[in-house]
Enzyme design. Structure first.
Site, PDB file in Angstrom:
ATOM      1  N   ASP A  89      16.761 -10.896  -3.631  1.00 15.86           N
ATOM      2  CA  ASP A  89      18.086 -10.684  -4.229  1.00 15.86           C
ATOM      3  C   ASP A  89      18.641  -9.302  -3.905  1.00 15.86           C
ATOM      4  OD1 ASP A  89      17.928 -12.687  -7.319  1.00 15.86           O
ATOM      5  OD2 ASP A  89      18.106 -13.221  -5.199  1.00 15.86           O
ATOM      6  N   GLU A 110      -5.856 -12.265   6.771  1.00 17.36           N
ATOM      7  CA  GLU A 110      -6.635 -11.020   6.567  1.00 17.36           C
ATOM      8  C   GLU A 110      -8.077 -11.272   6.134  1.00 17.36           C
ATOM      9  OE1 GLU A 110      -3.945  -7.645   5.349  1.00 17.36           O
ATOM     10  OE2 GLU A 110      -3.370  -9.138   3.871  1.00 17.36           O
ATOM     11  N   ASP A 148      -7.809  -5.170   6.808  1.00 14.78           N
ATOM     12  CA  ASP A 148      -8.431  -6.060   5.811  1.00 14.78           C
ATOM     13  C   ASP A 148      -9.318  -7.103   6.474  1.00 14.78           C
ATOM     14  OD1 ASP A 148      -5.663  -5.889   3.543  1.00 14.78           O
ATOM     15  OD2 ASP A 148      -7.728  -5.238   3.185  1.00 14.78           O
ATOM     16  N   ARG A 178       7.316  -5.989   3.045  1.00 11.31           N
ATOM     17  CA  ARG A 178       6.023  -6.554   2.670  1.00 11.31           C
ATOM     18  C   ARG A 178       5.877  -6.456   1.158  1.00 11.31           C
ATOM     19  NH1 ARG A 178      -0.089  -5.127   4.686  1.00 11.31           N
ATOM     20  NH2 ARG A 178       0.359  -3.049   3.821  1.00 11.31           N
ATOM     21  N   GLN A 232       0.449 -12.990   6.282  1.00  6.75           N
ATOM     22  CA  GLN A 232      -0.688 -12.224   6.791  1.00  6.75           C
ATOM     23  C   GLN A 232      -1.991 -12.996   6.673  1.00  6.75           C
ATOM     24  OE1 GLN A 232       0.025  -7.945   5.081  1.00  6.75           O
ATOM     25  NE2 GLN A 232      -0.901  -7.859   7.136  1.00  6.75           N
ATOM     26  N   HIS A 264       0.821  -1.208   0.000  1.00  4.63           N
ATOM     27  CA  HIS A 264       0.000   0.000   0.000  1.00  4.63           C
ATOM     28  C   HIS A 264       0.859   1.264   0.000  1.00  4.63           C
ATOM     29  CE1 HIS A 264      -3.830  -2.023   0.350  1.00  4.63           C
ATOM     30  NE2 HIS A 264      -3.402  -2.723   1.376  1.00  4.63           N
TER      31      HIS A 264
HETATM   32  O1  LIG Z   1      -5.012  -5.081   6.808  1.00  6.08           O
HETATM   33  C1  LIG Z   1      -4.257  -4.334   7.459  1.00  6.08           C
HETATM   34  O2  LIG Z   1      -4.628  -3.567   8.370  1.00  6.08           O
HETATM   35  C2  LIG Z   1      -2.804  -4.369   7.120  1.00  6.08           C
HETATM   36  O3  LIG Z   1      -2.329  -5.331   6.543  1.00  6.08           O
HETATM   37  C3  LIG Z   1      -2.020  -3.129   7.406  1.00  6.08           C
HETATM   38  C4  LIG Z   1      -2.346  -2.085   6.362  1.00  6.08           C
HETATM   39  O4  LIG Z   1      -2.220  -2.623   5.054  1.00  6.08           O
HETATM   40  C5  LIG Z   1      -1.380  -0.919   6.526  1.00  6.08           C
HETATM   41  O5  LIG Z   1      -1.042  -0.403   5.273  1.00  6.08           O
HETATM   42  C6  LIG Z   1      -1.940   0.185   7.373  1.00  6.08           C
HETATM   43  O6  LIG Z   1      -3.083   0.693   6.791  1.00  6.08           O
END
Ligand SMILES: O=C(O)C(=O)C[C@H](O)[C@@H](O)CO
Length: 254
Positions: free
Chosen positions: A87, A151, A177, A73, A149, A48
């Site tokens: 790498d 989510e 998420d 990430r 993650q 993001h």
């Molecule tokens: O879902 C989430 O919360 C994350 O994984 C963290 C966000 O993606 C991070 O960018 C904060 O908004």
């Protein structure tokens, strides 16, 4: 030449909590500014945030001189992106939106050289100090950290199987998420989401793995730490700058 010990992996492996910060500004300078904050790790976000390979590499380069681990990430579980990031020196990785154990096994294969995996081989790159780390290709996994993650509800339901996958070091909850996918957009504090978050931590613990979460509100972070999460990000460069500048200006606008 030996590879530097991954202090974050060591801490989490010993059950020791490590406090992190989220770096979303895609800047080696701002990442270096927060590198001396005392954080045990800094998340370099390319899901993001406008990070690309060169900005990820630049941030890893500055972190080479500081006692905190850069966790990169990736935007997805794509094996090519994982290979390229590794790498240039990303050895602690966070992969978003992991839903099944099969997906987790594919990610582990992406970070592992044959015969255990399929990471593309290159003789010299930044990750092995341009060929100077003796035996890198055989020992690289020892200093790598893989945080997957969780989510969505599918990931929560499969958390035990995901955590049990050899090579996975931590389950990391994405509260934004997860709450959104559970129908409580951006509100992880509601009971169903909290129950899901707790179940992910418990599943990780049963498998002997660490668990993590992003918790920019101190009371939440304290509660998660008390509850057994050990890889906890407690804020972000973007949030600190935006909210801090807003508050400072507002304090003069009476
Ligand atoms: O879902 C989430 O919360 C994350 O994984 C963290 C966000 O993606 C991070 O960018 C904060 O908004």
């Amino acid at each position: 030449m030996q590879e530097r010990v991954n202090s974050l992996k060591a801490d989490l492996g010993n059950g020791q909590a490590s406090i992190g910060l989220w770096c979303s500004l895609a800047s080696a300078l701002t990442t270096e500014v927060v590198a001396s904050s005392g954080a045990g790790w800094l998340l370099i976000d390319s899901e993001h945030s406008p990070n690309d390979l060169r900005s990820i590499m630049a941030q890893l380069q500055v972190l080479g001189g500081y006692p905190c681990e850069g966790v990169v990430r990736l935007p997805s579980d794509d094996a090519v992106g994982i290979k390229q990031a590794m790498d240039v020196g990303a050895r602690s990785l966070m992969i978003p939106n992991i839903r099944t154990a099969e997906q987790a096994r594919k990610v582990v294969a992406s970070v592992s050289y044959a015969p255990k995996g399929a990471r593309g081989f290159s003789v010299g790159h930044r990750a092995n100090a341009f060929g100077r780390i003796a035996g890198y290709h055989g020992t690289a996994r020892e200093q790598q950290l893989l945080a997957l993650q969780i989510e969505c509800e599918t990931g929560v339901a499969n958390a035990a199987e995901i955590a049990a996958v050899e090579g996975v070091d931590a389950l990391f909850v994405g509260p934004g998420d997860l709450s959104t996918n559970m129908g409580h957009m951006g509100n992880p504090g509601v009971e169903p989401v909290q129950t899901a978050i707790a179940s992910v931590r418990a599943a990780a613990a049963r498998a002997g793995k660490a668990s993590g979460i992003l918790a920019p509100v101190k009371a939440d972070a304290d509660r998660y730490l008390a509850g057994g999460f050990t890889m906890v990000a407690v804020g972000s460069d973007l949030g600190l700058l935006a909210r801090g500048s807003d508050a400072l200006i507002a304090s003069f606008n009476r």
